[in-house]
Design a protein around this motif. Structure first.
Motif, PDB file in Angstrom:
ATOM      1  N   ILE A 101       0.809  -1.228   0.000  1.00 22.56           N
ATOM      2  CA  ILE A 101       0.000   0.000   0.000  1.00 22.56           C
ATOM      3  C   ILE A 101       0.842   1.278   0.000  1.00 22.56           C
ATOM      4  O   ILE A 101       0.515   2.237  -0.718  1.00 22.56           O
ATOM      5  CB  ILE A 101      -0.988  -0.009   1.188  1.00 22.56           C
ATOM      6  CG1 ILE A 101      -1.961  -1.194   1.048  1.00 22.56           C
ATOM      7  CG2 ILE A 101      -1.756   1.306   1.270  1.00 22.56           C
ATOM      8  CD1 ILE A 101      -2.928  -1.350   2.215  1.00 22.56           C
ATOM      9  N   PRO A 102       1.937   1.376   0.782  1.00 28.72           N
ATOM     10  CA  PRO A 102       2.687   2.633   0.826  1.00 28.72           C
ATOM     11  C   PRO A 102       3.137   3.144  -0.539  1.00 28.72           C
ATOM     12  O   PRO A 102       3.175   4.368  -0.761  1.00 28.72           O
ATOM     13  CB  PRO A 102       3.888   2.288   1.713  1.00 28.72           C
ATOM     14  CG  PRO A 102       3.363   1.230   2.633  1.00 28.72           C
ATOM     15  CD  PRO A 102       2.453   0.407   1.780  1.00 28.72           C
ATOM     16  N   ALA A 103       3.456   2.257  -1.462  1.00 25.92           N
ATOM     17  CA  ALA A 103       3.943   2.679  -2.777  1.00 25.92           C
ATOM     18  C   ALA A 103       2.881   3.409  -3.588  1.00 25.92           C
ATOM     19  O   ALA A 103       3.191   4.041  -4.603  1.00 25.92           O
ATOM     20  CB  ALA A 103       4.445   1.468  -3.559  1.00 25.92           C
ATOM     21  N   CYS A 104       1.633   3.342  -3.139  1.00 25.55           N
ATOM     22  CA  CYS A 104       0.533   3.948  -3.886  1.00 25.55           C
ATOM     23  C   CYS A 104       0.111   5.302  -3.333  1.00 25.55           C
ATOM     24  O   CYS A 104      -0.917   5.856  -3.763  1.00 25.55           O
ATOM     25  CB  CYS A 104      -0.654   2.996  -3.895  1.00 25.55           C
ATOM     26  SG  CYS A 104      -0.280   1.363  -4.562  1.00 25.55           S
ATOM     27  N   PHE A 105       0.872   5.829  -2.374  1.00 22.97           N
ATOM     28  CA  PHE A 105       0.544   7.108  -1.756  1.00 22.97           C
ATOM     29  C   PHE A 105       1.743   8.050  -1.773  1.00 22.97           C
ATOM     30  O   PHE A 105       2.886   7.615  -1.603  1.00 22.97           O
ATOM     31  CB  PHE A 105       0.090   6.902  -0.303  1.00 22.97           C
ATOM     32  CG  PHE A 105      -1.321   6.403  -0.170  1.00 22.97           C
ATOM     33  CD1 PHE A 105      -2.361   7.286   0.103  1.00 22.97           C
ATOM     34  CD2 PHE A 105      -1.614   5.060  -0.338  1.00 22.97           C
ATOM     35  CE1 PHE A 105      -3.665   6.830   0.217  1.00 22.97           C
ATOM     36  CE2 PHE A 105      -2.912   4.591  -0.218  1.00 22.97           C
ATOM     37  CZ  PHE A 105      -3.946   5.486   0.056  1.00 22.97           C
ATOM     38  N   THR A 106       1.463   9.350  -1.947  1.00 21.35           N
ATOM     39  CA  THR A 106       2.516  10.364  -1.863  1.00 21.35           C
ATOM     40  C   THR A 106       2.779  10.695  -0.397  1.00 21.35           C
ATOM     41  O   THR A 106       2.059  10.246   0.502  1.00 21.35           O
ATOM     42  CB  THR A 106       2.081  11.648  -2.585  1.00 21.35           C
ATOM     43  OG1 THR A 106       1.024  12.270  -1.828  1.00 21.35           O
ATOM     44  CG2 THR A 106       1.591  11.352  -3.997  1.00 21.35           C
ATOM     45  N   SER A 107       3.778  11.516  -0.138  1.00 19.35           N
ATOM     46  CA  SER A 107       4.098  11.913   1.236  1.00 19.35           C
ATOM     47  C   SER A 107       2.982  12.740   1.859  1.00 19.35           C
ATOM     48  O   SER A 107       2.876  12.838   3.085  1.00 19.35           O
ATOM     49  CB  SER A 107       5.409  12.705   1.268  1.00 19.35           C
ATOM     50  OG  SER A 107       5.301  13.874   0.478  1.00 19.35           O
ATOM     51  N   ALA A 108       2.111  13.310   1.031  1.00 19.04           N
ATOM     52  CA  ALA A 108       0.963  14.078   1.520  1.00 19.04           C
ATOM     53  C   ALA A 108      -0.274  13.192   1.643  1.00 19.04           C
ATOM     54  O   ALA A 108      -1.382  13.693   1.851  1.00 19.04           O
ATOM     55  CB  ALA A 108       0.677  15.246   0.593  1.00 19.04           C
ATOM     56  N   ASN A 109      -0.074  11.870   1.525  1.00 20.26           N
ATOM     57  CA  ASN A 109      -1.160  10.871   1.634  1.00 20.26           C
ATOM     58  C   ASN A 109      -2.190  10.984   0.525  1.00 20.26           C
ATOM     59  O   ASN A 109      -3.370  10.692   0.712  1.00 20.26           O
ATOM     60  CB  ASN A 109      -1.841  10.940   3.004  1.00 20.26           C
ATOM     61  CG  ASN A 109      -1.000  10.303   4.090  1.00 20.26           C
ATOM     62  OD1 ASN A 109      -0.012   9.639   3.812  1.00 20.26           O
ATOM     63  ND2 ASN A 109      -1.403  10.501   5.343  1.00 20.26           N
ATOM     64  N   VAL A 110      -1.730  11.387  -0.648  1.00 17.66           N
ATOM     65  CA  VAL A 110      -2.595  11.419  -1.831  1.00 17.66           C
ATOM     66  C   VAL A 110      -2.437  10.096  -2.571  1.00 17.66           C
ATOM     67  O   VAL A 110      -1.319   9.648  -2.833  1.00 17.66           O
ATOM     68  CB  VAL A 110      -2.227  12.590  -2.759  1.00 17.66           C
ATOM     69  CG1 VAL A 110      -3.054  12.538  -4.044  1.00 17.66           C
ATOM     70  CG2 VAL A 110      -2.436  13.918  -2.040  1.00 17.66           C
ATOM     71  N   LEU A 111      -3.546   9.444  -2.883  1.00 16.62           N
ATOM     72  CA  LEU A 111      -3.514   8.177  -3.600  1.00 16.62           C
ATOM     73  C   LEU A 111      -3.008   8.381  -5.017  1.00 16.62           C
ATOM     74  O   LEU A 111      -3.459   9.269  -5.730  1.00 16.62           O
ATOM     75  CB  LEU A 111      -4.924   7.573  -3.636  1.00 16.62           C
ATOM     76  CG  LEU A 111      -5.082   6.233  -4.369  1.00 16.62           C
ATOM     77  CD1 LEU A 111      -4.353   5.122  -3.621  1.00 16.62           C
ATOM     78  CD2 LEU A 111      -6.564   5.895  -4.524  1.00 16.62           C
ATOM     79  N   ASN A 112      -2.052   7.543  -5.428  1.00 14.17           N
ATOM     80  CA  ASN A 112      -1.513   7.609  -6.782  1.00 14.17           C
ATOM     81  C   ASN A 112      -1.392   6.186  -7.320  1.00 14.17           C
ATOM     82  O   ASN A 112      -0.333   5.561  -7.248  1.00 14.17           O
ATOM     83  CB  ASN A 112      -0.150   8.309  -6.798  1.00 14.17           C
ATOM     84  CG  ASN A 112       0.428   8.390  -8.204  1.00 14.17           C
ATOM     85  OD1 ASN A 112      -0.288   8.189  -9.189  1.00 14.17           O
ATOM     86  ND2 ASN A 112       1.721   8.679  -8.310  1.00 14.17           N
ATOM     87  N   LEU A 113      -2.499   5.673  -7.849  1.00 13.15           N
ATOM     88  CA  LEU A 113      -2.510   4.301  -8.343  1.00 13.15           C
ATOM     89  C   LEU A 113      -1.691   4.118  -9.605  1.00 13.15           C
ATOM     90  O   LEU A 113      -1.374   2.985  -9.991  1.00 13.15           O
ATOM     91  CB  LEU A 113      -3.963   3.862  -8.619  1.00 13.15           C
ATOM     92  CG  LEU A 113      -4.860   3.709  -7.391  1.00 13.15           C
ATOM     93  CD1 LEU A 113      -6.289   3.379  -7.816  1.00 13.15           C
ATOM     94  CD2 LEU A 113      -4.320   2.635  -6.457  1.00 13.15           C
ATOM     95  N   SER A 114      -1.293   5.231 -10.241  1.00 14.07           N
ATOM     96  CA  SER A 114      -0.476   5.124 -11.449  1.00 14.07           C
ATOM     97  C   SER A 114       1.022   5.129 -11.145  1.00 14.07           C
ATOM     98  O   SER A 114       1.842   5.040 -12.068  1.00 14.07           O
ATOM     99  CB  SER A 114      -0.807   6.262 -12.408  1.00 14.07           C
ATOM    100  OG  SER A 114      -0.480   7.518 -11.817  1.00 14.07           O
ATOM    101  N   ALA A 115       1.397   5.215  -9.866  1.00 18.38           N
ATOM    102  CA  ALA A 115       2.822   5.168  -9.498  1.00 18.38           C
ATOM    103  C   ALA A 115       3.426   3.859 -10.025  1.00 18.38           C
ATOM    104  O   ALA A 115       2.776   2.802  -9.998  1.00 18.38           O
ATOM    105  CB  ALA A 115       2.981   5.261  -7.994  1.00 18.38           C
ATOM    106  N   SER A 116       4.655   3.936 -10.462  1.00 17.16           N
ATOM    107  CA  SER A 116       5.276   2.800 -11.153  1.00 17.16           C
ATOM    108  C   SER A 116       5.381   1.548 -10.273  1.00 17.16           C
ATOM    109  O   SER A 116       5.355   0.422 -10.763  1.00 17.16           O
ATOM    110  CB  SER A 116       6.677   3.174 -11.643  1.00 17.16           C
ATOM    111  OG  SER A 116       7.500   3.564 -10.558  1.00 17.16           O
TER     112      SER A 116
END
Length: 274
Positions: A252-267
């Motif tokens: 799960i951590p890899a899918c969130f930015t440091s501001a806790n914004v969900l980023n499902l397109s992260a590599s």
């Protein structure tokens, strides 16, 4: 599934097979695990969580199960993001006493596909919670858990802590219409019950969350509601009556930015996508 109380739940389904990983390496002395940072929901358990790179000023997140979502179980294959929510959570201190009510403003992510998780965004920050109540969030480990590790399952609903070990991992865990991948199987001492759904599973050597508690085989049935079965890579089905399970959270951590914004397109994000 350790179904939510006060609801006629239908339990998760899909096969699981046990991977027999290497025995855990020697561990440091166990850290103290208590109720601080856990929450009680109307019918489930949960916890205030952060990720390794979350900032203190980010909106605080609460994690529970997908099957604890207030609008009902997500369908197989369904992924919910950005859904409005005003759900409340009772924030507990180390003794299990409710010290505050936190409120969500969004379901950031929820699914019962491959895993069983809901993550809420609250209307406050980690810094504000720390300042007001001296309670820190639980950190979600970004590392796959290890077989043999000592763990505690902390239920905010029941204010009960279960202690056992990770017995192994299940290739596919099938319950009803749902299927989870690479699930955690507990040793028998963690005899979790309804209402413990969504409890954080904490590795006692690190104090970090490695999984979220979600189900168990209650009656010895095969792949039915409340009776998940394990399915290995060859399709062999194993039923373990009385054994309980959790879903890993390291991805799960890899899918969130440091501001806790969900980023499902992260590599490096491997969570199921809408």
């Amino acid at each position: 599934m350790n179904k939510p109380l006060l609801a006629a739940l239908s339990v998760l389904a899909i096969a699981g097979t046990g991977v027999a990983p290497a025995v855990a390496a020697p561990r440091a002395a166990a850290v103290t695990v208590d109720f601080a940072g856990t929450v009680s929901l109307s019918n489930c358990s949960g916890s205030v969580i952060r990720f390794p790179n979350s900032t203190d000023t980010a909106p605080a997140l609460v994690m529970t199960n997908g099957h604890c979502l207030e609008t009902g179980f997500p369908d197989p294959g369904e992924v919910i993001t950005g859904q409005s929510s005003s759900r409340t959570f009772g924030l507990l201190n180390s003794a299990g006493t409710k010290v505050a009510t936190l409120r969500a403003n969004q379901v950031v992510y929820s699914t019962m596909t491959d895993t069983d998780v809901t993550i809420y965004r609250t209307t406050t920050t980690y810094a504000a919670i720390k300042s007001a109540y001296n309670i820190s969030p639980l950190t979600v480990s970004a590392t796959h858990p290890t077989a043999g590790s000592a763990i505690k399952v902390v239920s905010g609903y029941w204010k009960t802590i279960y202690s056992c070990n990770i017995d192994g991992f299940v290739y596919r865990l099938k319950e009803g219409d749902w299927t989870w991948k690479d699930s955690v199987r507990y040793t028998s001492a963690c005899n979790t019950i309804g209402g413990t759904s969504g409890s954080p599973v904490i590795d006692t050597s690190t104090g970090q969350v490695v999984a979220v508690n979600n189900t168990g085989n209650e009656d010895g049935e095969t792949c039915t509601e409340n009776n998940p079965c394990e399915v290995d890579a060859n399709g062999t089905v194993t039923v373990r009556e009385g054994i309980n399970y959790a879903e890993e959270t390291y991805n799960i951590p890899a899918c969130f930015t440091s501001a806790n914004v969900l980023n499902l397109s992260a590599s490096t994000c491997t969570l199921p996508k809408p």
